[in-house]
Design an enzyme around this catalytic site. Structure first.
Site, PDB file in Angstrom:
ATOM      1  N   ASP A 138       1.853  -8.972   0.923  1.00  0.00           N
ATOM      2  CA  ASP A 138       2.551  -7.692   0.936  1.00  0.00           C
ATOM      3  C   ASP A 138       1.539  -6.548   0.998  1.00  0.00           C
ATOM      4  O   ASP A 138       0.375  -6.692   0.609  1.00  0.00           O
ATOM      5  CB  ASP A 138       3.411  -7.546  -0.316  1.00  0.00           C
ATOM      6  CG  ASP A 138       4.525  -8.582  -0.369  1.00  0.00           C
ATOM      7  OD1 ASP A 138       4.949  -9.051   0.703  1.00  0.00           O
ATOM      8  OD2 ASP A 138       4.953  -8.929  -1.487  1.00  0.00           O
ATOM      9  N   LYS A 139       2.009  -5.414   1.452  1.00  0.00           N
ATOM     10  CA  LYS A 139       1.149  -4.248   1.647  1.00  0.00           C
ATOM     11  C   LYS A 139       0.277  -3.956   0.429  1.00  0.00           C
ATOM     12  O   LYS A 139      -0.930  -3.708   0.559  1.00  0.00           O
ATOM     13  CB  LYS A 139       2.016  -3.023   1.969  1.00  0.00           C
ATOM     14  CG  LYS A 139       1.240  -1.716   2.066  1.00  0.00           C
ATOM     15  CD  LYS A 139       2.187  -0.553   2.309  1.00  0.00           C
ATOM     16  CE  LYS A 139       1.424   0.784   2.324  1.00  0.00           C
ATOM     17  NZ  LYS A 139       2.345   1.931   2.533  1.00  0.00           N
TER      18      LYS A 139
END
Length: 320
Positions: A138-139
């Site tokens: 995830d970011k």
């Protein structure tokens, strides 16, 4: 942008009587069966100079010519973005991803991604699915990712990932104090109402997460987490499902937990940690070509280390 590759092979006695599509999969293992079957249908495969159907059998000594066509799978552009590479050879890269870096382009993030950076580092990655990226983070999750640099490496790494042969270990800070470690075995799919979120749902894909307690604080715990599967947001969803959501998680974290009597410094630290407290710290796999066992470790990023130091200080200040 298309690239043609001309390949040749000879049917060995071991392949005698096999279907053409089966023989191709064994002769040219760098390519998927579906892609090879597509090339047969497109007339890009000849046996002794003639086109044949996928189901037709082949016999020893027959010569097979394959005109493979590779193309960019997207319009991702190369961008000069710094990369923290822990390992690099002709077959793969291991990247240490910082917080805030999106892995590949999607709605709202068409540039400035890890994939853009990889294409700048190695333009040949444009011919691979998603620039060779095998799995994602995830970011705002930090840590280790493996990237393939050839079709053969990509195919083998994806196969290893599906066979659960690639080990991914994480560190996470969660709200609450689990009594002990354990395993969460619950299927994950799209949330039935909030479609941008994932959730534990009956018709989801199988997902299993193992965790054990590394360190306890007053109202938070540091966990060692290992993925057995790799569903979107898996650790975040599973820990929230058992009521120990990740600290700082803006989607699944719920209300911020502040230890009673916490100092202003501790409150500021917890409120200021602006991402899920999740770090991919160790990656282990067999090299896709040499089969050598390899392991990499990523040190905790500074914000994560500062978070742990602050939680330890809070614990010491309250004599627990």
């Amino acid at each position: 942008m298309l690239e043609e590759i001309h390949l040749q092979g000879v049917v060995s006695p071991e392949l005698s009587g096999k279907r053409l599509d089966q023989a191709l999969a064994l002769l040219f293992p760098d390519y998927s069966r579906s892609r090879l079957a597509g090339w047969i249908r497109e007339g890009r495969v000849q046996v002794n100079g003639e086109q044949r159907k996928p189901k037709e059998k082949v016999w020893p000594g027959e010569k097979i010519a394959l005109q493979a066509v590779l193309e960019n799978t997207d319009t991702c552009q190369a961008e000069d973005i710094p990369l923290d590479l822990l390992y690099e050879d002709e077959h793969l890269l291991v990247v240490n991803k910082p917080a805030g870096l999106v892995v590949h382009p999607a709605a709202g993030n068409w540039s400035g991604t890890l994939q853009n950076a990889l294409l700048h580092h190695d333009p040949s990655l444009a011919s691979l699915p998603r620039g060779g990226i095998v799995h994602r983070l995830d970011k705002d999750t930090t840590g280790l990712l493996v990237v393939a640099r050839s079709l053969r490496a990509h195919k083998r790494l994806v196969k290893s990932l599906q066979a659960r042969e690639i080990k991914r270990e994480y560190m996470a800070v969660v709200n609450g104090l689990p009594a002990a470690g354990g395993t969460v075995d619950a299927p994950i799919g799209r949330h039935p109402v909030h479609r941008v979120r994932m959730a534990v749902v009956a018709n989801g894909k199988p997902a299993r997460t193992h965790y054990r307690i590394n360190e306890r604080f007053r109202h938070h715990s540091l966990l060692d987490v290992q993925l057995e599967t790799g569903r979107t947001h898996q650790i975040r969803v599973h820990m929230a499902y058992i009521h120990y959501p990740l600290l700082g998680d803006p989607v699944y974290g719920g209300r911020l937990m502040l230890p009673p009597g916490a100092s202003d410094a501790t409150i500021m630290l917890l409120r200021g940690f602006g991402r899920q407290a999740l770090h991919a710290r160790r990656l282990s796999l067999s090299h896709p070509v040499s089969q050598q066992a390899m392991t990499w470790e990523s040190p905790l990023p500074q914000d994560f280390k500062s978070l742990l130091e602050g939680l330890r200080q809070d614990q010491e200040q309250h004599g627990t």
